[in-house]
Design an enzyme around this catalytic site. Structure first.
Site, mmCIF file in Angstrom:
data_model
loop_
_atom_site.group_PDB
_atom_site.id
_atom_site.type_symbol
_atom_site.label_atom_id
_atom_site.label_comp_id
_atom_site.label_asym_id
_atom_site.label_seq_id
_atom_site.Cartn_x
_atom_site.Cartn_y
_atom_site.Cartn_z
ATOM 1 N N GLY A 22 0.916 -1.204 -0.057
ATOM 2 C CA GLY A 22 0.000 0.121 -0.159
ATOM 3 C C GLY A 22 0.821 1.232 -0.122
ATOM 4 O O GLY A 22 2.065 1.228 -0.486
ATOM 5 N N PHE A 23 0.398 2.298 0.503
ATOM 6 C CA PHE A 23 1.344 3.593 0.453
ATOM 7 C C PHE A 23 2.290 3.434 1.187
ATOM 8 O O PHE A 23 3.343 3.899 0.607
ATOM 9 C CB PHE A 23 0.180 4.668 1.246
ATOM 10 C CG PHE A 23 -0.888 5.157 0.459
ATOM 11 C CD1 PHE A 23 -0.711 6.024 -0.870
ATOM 12 C CD2 PHE A 23 -2.493 4.895 0.879
ATOM 13 C CE1 PHE A 23 -1.852 6.286 -1.619
ATOM 14 C CE2 PHE A 23 -3.253 5.180 -0.008
ATOM 15 C CZ PHE A 23 -3.224 5.955 -1.125
ATOM 16 N N GLY A 24 2.204 2.883 2.509
ATOM 17 C CA GLY A 24 3.438 2.791 3.258
ATOM 18 C C GLY A 24 4.610 1.773 2.413
ATOM 19 O O GLY A 24 5.678 1.979 2.652
ATOM 20 N N VAL A 88 0.249 -14.106 3.282
ATOM 21 C CA VAL A 88 1.054 -14.196 4.752
ATOM 22 C C VAL A 88 0.206 -14.728 5.942
ATOM 23 O O VAL A 88 -0.945 -14.378 5.985
ATOM 24 C CB VAL A 88 1.789 -12.869 5.008
ATOM 25 C CG1 VAL A 88 2.528 -13.113 6.645
ATOM 26 C CG2 VAL A 88 2.664 -12.474 4.233
ATOM 27 N N GLU A 180 -18.246 11.259 1.465
ATOM 28 C CA GLU A 180 -17.891 11.388 -0.176
ATOM 29 C C GLU A 180 -18.944 10.484 -0.778
ATOM 30 O O GLU A 180 -19.239 10.998 -1.797
ATOM 31 C CB GLU A 180 -16.338 11.203 -0.136
ATOM 32 C CG GLU A 180 -15.285 12.045 0.232
ATOM 33 C CD GLU A 180 -13.920 11.499 0.452
ATOM 34 O OE1 GLU A 180 -13.072 12.385 0.604
ATOM 35 O OE2 GLU A 180 -13.477 10.331 0.212
ATOM 36 N N ASP A 309 -1.426 2.191 8.874
ATOM 37 C CA ASP A 309 -2.549 1.906 9.601
ATOM 38 C C ASP A 309 -2.423 0.663 10.574
ATOM 39 O O ASP A 309 -3.009 0.574 11.552
ATOM 40 C CB ASP A 309 -3.801 1.498 8.867
ATOM 41 C CG ASP A 309 -4.113 2.836 7.849
ATOM 42 O OD1 ASP A 309 -3.591 3.838 8.052
ATOM 43 O OD2 ASP A 309 -5.090 2.441 7.079
ATOM 44 N N ALA A 325 -3.117 8.345 4.626
ATOM 45 C CA ALA A 325 -2.186 8.059 3.455
ATOM 46 C C ALA A 325 -1.040 8.792 3.870
ATOM 47 O O ALA A 325 0.239 8.149 3.384
ATOM 48 C CB ALA A 325 -2.705 8.218 2.123
#
Length: 452
Positions: A22-24, A88, A180, A309, A325
């Site tokens: 993901g982002f990280g 995993v 949103e 997260d 994010a």
């Protein structure tokens, strides 16, 4: 008998394993790219996903391919990084191995857990089937499918009560995702009724946003939250605060003791970290986040780190950093550089420091809010800034150009470009919506997903 090892460290090079792209995870991998360190990225999906724009996939503004890209393509330029598509199932901290579902084990010198979060149904996991969230392409396509198919059913219905039920959507949770989504559903519905459907009246459309707390957007200043609520109500969204949901089924929601028929139900009421903490036998912090030290190392595990997260990292005020994010990206970039410094030079980096770039939520066409701490922004200018920021955060230049062109075109024409219902998933009689848990429909959606 020991498990077979998929990855040894050739030439005794240091080996960093990253779970999650993901982002990280991607930011960490890129920071380690083109170094002398061997890097393995493991993810159960073959693509990364820009989750902040999933609601636009769910409401037919963008297609899945617009906000997704194969992980291998993203990291192909770095010759020291390889990608493993796998699930995993555990971590052996003593043997320093990551366990995969197929029985293979991958050894590591340093491990980065970046597995993100999932929606929290607060003990009602059975609601997930009737009220999907927005954490995957499949969920977004599932919501879009039910939303668009409900309009087709309503067009053919002869009873007004049935039409109203079919055109009722309920969004649960008044955070940025819920706000949103509710605004986008209302705008989509009113556009389609006014332009494409001959037997429907705008009065049939009903979008309800349920929030259990005293107000929506609790992480934003109250004046911005009030602006957002006023705007939503102005475009026809019914905002109900202090209203927890009591029950959910595939065709209705119960709140305040009232059963409300609804065709599309979306969950956005809260998130919790992935169950990665259980791999280490950790209880975790509230929301199942893994406690970490200032350098993002998992407490009492010297070779394991957690970011995004998944991690319960604390800010200068000793409060947990938000699950955003920008937090994950900054942590990933920091940790990649820090690991490179530690493994190649043997020096200890400074503690991670989060730099807040502002918190934002889009409410509808020409309306958004920005909170920069010392000052706030709302309205059209905030909406333009929101668009610029989100385009910039997309994974590469190609996606930025494609999304920008589509947004400009749709702003000028009000058209939605991805209003597709999978042909094979439409039932023989449109009077029966397919069950949300239908396995075959899910498989069809997955097979006909974006080409990447």
């Amino acid at each position: 008998m020991t498990n077979p090892t998929l990855a040894e460290t050739p030439n005794k090079k240091h080996h960093v394993v990253i779970i999650g792209a993901g982002f990280g995870g991607l930011a960490c991998a890129k920071a380690l790219g083109d170094t002398e360190i061997e890097v393995t990225v493991i993810d159960r999906r073959n693509h990364n996903l820009f989750q902040p724009l999933l609601y636009q996939v769910a409401t037919a503004a963008l297609s899945p391919a617009d906000i997704s890209e194969p992980i291998r393509r993203t990291l192909a330029r770095y010759r020291n990084i390889r990608v493993v598509l796998a699930e995993v199932t555990g971590i052996d901290a003593v043997a320093q191995e990551v366990k995969l579902s197929d029985g293979i084990a991958i050894g590591y010198d340093r491990l980065v857990i970046a597995t993100g979060s999932e929606y929290n149904y607060f003990g009602h996991d059975d609601w997930r089937r009737a009220a999907p969230g927005l954490k995957s392409v499949h969920e977004a396509r599932q919501i879009r499918h039910h939303l668009l198919l409900a309009f087709e059913k309503a067009e053919r219905a002869t009873d007004d009560a049935e039409k109203r039920a079919l055109l009722t959507s309920v969004v649960i949770g008044g955070g940025p995702t819920g706000v949103e989504m509710a605004g986008a559903v209302s705008e989509l519905g009113r556009f389609m009724i006014g332009r494409d459907f001959r037997n429907l009246d705008p009065s049939f459309l009903r979008v309800i946003l349920l929030e259990a707390g005293p107000r929506i957007l609790s992480s934003f200043p109250e004046d911005l939250a009030r602006y957002a609520q006023d705007y939503l109500e102005g475009i026809g969204v019914e905002v109900l605060t202090a209203t927890p949901v009591e029950a959910i089924a595939t065709d209705h929601v119960v709140f305040n003791g009232t059963k409300l028929p609804a065709s599309c139900i979306v969950w956005g009421a809260g998130v919790k970290a992935s169950p990665a903490g259980t791999w280490l036998g950790l209880e975790g912090k509230p929301g199942a986040r893994i406690p970490v030290d200032p350098d993002l190392q998992v407490k009492d595990h010297p070779f394991i780190y957690a970011i995004g997260d998944t991690a319960a990292a604390l800010g200068p005020d000793d409060k947990p950093l938000p699950a955003l994010a920008q937090v994950a990206k900054q942590q990933g970039h920091y940790l990649g550089k820090a690991l490179c410094q530690t493994l190649t030079k043997g020096t200890k980096p400074e503690a991670f420091r989060f730099r807040n770039r502002g918190n934002t939520a889009v409410i509808g066409r020409n309306a958004a809010i920005f909170d920069f701490g010392r000052w706030q922004l709302k309205g059209r200018l905030a909406w333009l800034l929101w668009a610029i920021v989100h385009v910039y955060l997309l994974v590469n230049f190609e996606k930025r150009i494609l999304v920008s062109i589509q947004w400009i075109w749709r702003y000028l024409t009000s058209q939605r470009g991805a209003r597709l219902i999978e042909e094979d998933a439409v039932p023989s009689t449109v009077r029966d919506l397919p069950d949300r848990g239908n396995v075959e429909a899910s498989r069809l959606q997955e097979r006909s997903g974006e080409e990447m």
